[in-house]
Design a protein around this motif. Structure first.
Motif, PDB file in Angstrom:
ATOM      1  N   LEU A  35      11.566   4.101   6.708  1.00 47.09           N
ATOM      2  CA  LEU A  35      12.284   3.383   5.497  1.00 47.09           C
ATOM      3  C   LEU A  35      11.863   3.948   4.420  1.00 47.09           C
ATOM      4  CD1 LEU A  35      11.858   0.039   6.583  1.00 47.09           C
ATOM      5  CD2 LEU A  35      14.000   0.995   6.436  1.00 47.09           C
ATOM      6  N   PHE A  36      10.807   4.641   3.830  1.00 47.51           N
ATOM      7  CA  PHE A  36      10.498   5.419   2.884  1.00 47.51           C
ATOM      8  C   PHE A  36      11.511   6.673   2.758  1.00 47.51           C
ATOM      9  CE2 PHE A  36       8.071   8.493   0.558  1.00 47.51           C
ATOM     10  CZ  PHE A  36       7.589   7.864  -0.761  1.00 47.51           C
ATOM     11  N   GLY A  67      21.338  -2.978  -0.043  1.00 51.40           N
ATOM     12  CA  GLY A  67      21.551  -2.972   1.452  1.00 51.40           C
ATOM     13  C   GLY A  67      20.507  -2.332   2.175  1.00 51.40           C
ATOM     14  N   LEU A  68      19.781  -1.191   1.683  1.00 47.88           N
ATOM     15  CA  LEU A  68      18.632  -0.543   2.053  1.00 47.88           C
ATOM     16  C   LEU A  68      17.505  -1.423   2.189  1.00 47.88           C
ATOM     17  CD1 LEU A  68      17.333   1.751   3.654  1.00 47.88           C
ATOM     18  CD2 LEU A  68      16.951   2.689   1.268  1.00 47.88           C
ATOM     19  N   PHE A  69      17.274  -2.208   0.906  1.00 47.18           N
ATOM     20  CA  PHE A  69      16.079  -2.923   0.619  1.00 47.18           C
ATOM     21  C   PHE A  69      16.085  -4.244   1.510  1.00 47.18           C
ATOM     22  CE2 PHE A  69      16.075  -1.263  -3.987  1.00 47.18           C
ATOM     23  CZ  PHE A  69      15.747   0.030  -3.460  1.00 47.18           C
ATOM     24  N   ARG A  79       7.946  -8.056   4.060  1.00 45.55           N
ATOM     25  CA  ARG A  79       8.059  -7.735   2.722  1.00 45.55           C
ATOM     26  C   ARG A  79       7.806  -6.461   2.709  1.00 45.55           C
ATOM     27  NH1 ARG A  79       5.554 -13.218   0.488  1.00 45.55           N
ATOM     28  NH2 ARG A  79       7.433 -14.289   0.179  1.00 45.55           N
ATOM     29  N   SER A  80       7.102  -5.961   3.363  1.00 44.93           N
ATOM     30  CA  SER A  80       6.784  -4.443   3.329  1.00 44.93           C
ATOM     31  C   SER A  80       8.180  -3.670   3.745  1.00 44.93           C
ATOM     32  CB  SER A  80       5.589  -3.817   4.419  1.00 44.93           C
ATOM     33  OG  SER A  80       6.061  -4.410   5.569  1.00 44.93           O
ATOM     34  N   GLY A  81       9.065  -4.114   4.386  1.00 47.50           N
ATOM     35  CA  GLY A  81      10.215  -3.711   4.713  1.00 47.50           C
ATOM     36  C   GLY A  81      11.047  -3.305   3.296  1.00 47.50           C
ATOM     37  N   ALA A  82      10.909  -4.189   2.495  1.00 44.76           N
ATOM     38  CA  ALA A  82      11.555  -3.792   0.943  1.00 44.76           C
ATOM     39  C   ALA A  82      10.501  -2.894   0.205  1.00 44.76           C
ATOM     40  CB  ALA A  82      11.996  -5.030   0.408  1.00 44.76           C
ATOM     41  N   VAL A  83       9.584  -3.144   0.374  1.00 39.45           N
ATOM     42  CA  VAL A  83       8.576  -2.328  -0.549  1.00 39.45           C
ATOM     43  C   VAL A  83       8.621  -0.736  -0.304  1.00 39.45           C
ATOM     44  CG1 VAL A  83       6.271  -1.783  -1.160  1.00 39.45           C
ATOM     45  CG2 VAL A  83       6.878  -3.943  -0.935  1.00 39.45           C
ATOM     46  N   ALA A  84       8.522  -0.254   1.025  1.00 42.49           N
ATOM     47  CA  ALA A  84       8.663   0.970   1.538  1.00 42.49           C
ATOM     48  C   ALA A  84       9.625   2.037   0.940  1.00 42.49           C
ATOM     49  CB  ALA A  84       8.579   1.115   3.143  1.00 42.49           C
ATOM     50  N   PRO A  85      10.967   1.387   1.319  1.00 41.27           N
ATOM     51  CA  PRO A  85      12.234   1.990   0.593  1.00 41.27           C
ATOM     52  C   PRO A  85      12.193   2.020  -0.815  1.00 41.27           C
ATOM     53  CG  PRO A  85      13.035   0.073   1.820  1.00 41.27           C
ATOM     54  CD  PRO A  85      11.379   0.172   2.097  1.00 41.27           C
ATOM     55  N   ALA A  86      11.726   0.708  -1.474  1.00 36.32           N
ATOM     56  CA  ALA A  86      11.762   0.855  -2.963  1.00 36.32           C
ATOM     57  C   ALA A  86      10.903   1.832  -3.327  1.00 36.32           C
ATOM     58  CB  ALA A  86      11.556  -0.571  -3.302  1.00 36.32           C
ATOM     59  N   ALA A  87       9.741   2.022  -2.692  1.00 41.05           N
ATOM     60  CA  ALA A  87       8.813   3.151  -3.355  1.00 41.05           C
ATOM     61  C   ALA A  87       9.528   4.480  -3.076  1.00 41.05           C
ATOM     62  CB  ALA A  87       7.619   3.134  -2.535  1.00 41.05           C
ATOM     63  N   GLY A  88       9.911   4.804  -2.145  1.00 42.96           N
ATOM     64  CA  GLY A  88      10.902   6.073  -1.823  1.00 42.96           C
ATOM     65  C   GLY A  88      11.906   6.114  -3.033  1.00 42.96           C
TER      66      GLY A  88
END
Length: 145
Positions: A35-36, A67-69, A79-88
């Motif tokens: 996801l990152f 959509g990705l987040f 919530r980590s499923g949104a944090v990882a792509p948001a960090a990338g």
């Protein structure tokens, strides 16, 4: 004065905390890493797209990031499923914002760039803070049991 079963103490209640790290595995770490990387790719694609086609490209890139987040939250159920792509996404956007010694840069100082930066951050924060509501197990929600 104890009955010998638990030393006279009542058992500690089980509390299900939303930030507990139970269930973290290698598969979950690989999923968050993927996801990152997807967040990096969406950030780069969105940066190129929003500059190329201003009104439509900006909306398309923000919808893609949202959509990705949101998809990451639904996939991981955390919530980590949104944090990882948001960090990338943030890493990609920050690296693309920096100017090079030659004076080249990808983001111009315009309304579209600022809307992409602030809008993407706002979407990431919304998806990460809303998260997925906890659902009771399917057996607990059935009637007649």
């Amino acid at each position: 004065m104890s009955n010998g079963k638990s030393g006279g103490r009542a058992p500690a209640p089980q509390v299900d905390l939303p930030f507990a790290f139970g269930g973290f595995s290698a598969g979950r770490a690989a999923l968050l890493l993927a996801l990152f990387v997807l967040g990096l790719l969406v950030g780069v694609a969105g940066a190129l797209l929003q500059g190329g086609w201003f009104p439509g490209g900006l909306l398309l890139s923000l919808v893609g990031a949202a959509g990705l987040f949101h998809g990451g939250v639904r996939l991981t159920r955390a919530r980590s499923g949104a944090v990882a792509p948001a960090a990338g996404w943030v890493v990609a956007v920050v690296l693309l914002t920096a100017s090079r010694p030659e004076g080249d840069f990808l983001f111009g100082a315009g309304l579209g760039s600022y809307l992409f930066l602030l809008g993407g951050m706002a979407v990431a924060v919304m998806c990460a803070t809303l998260g997925v509501p906890r659902q009771p197990p399917s057996s607990a929600a059935r009637l007649g049991k």
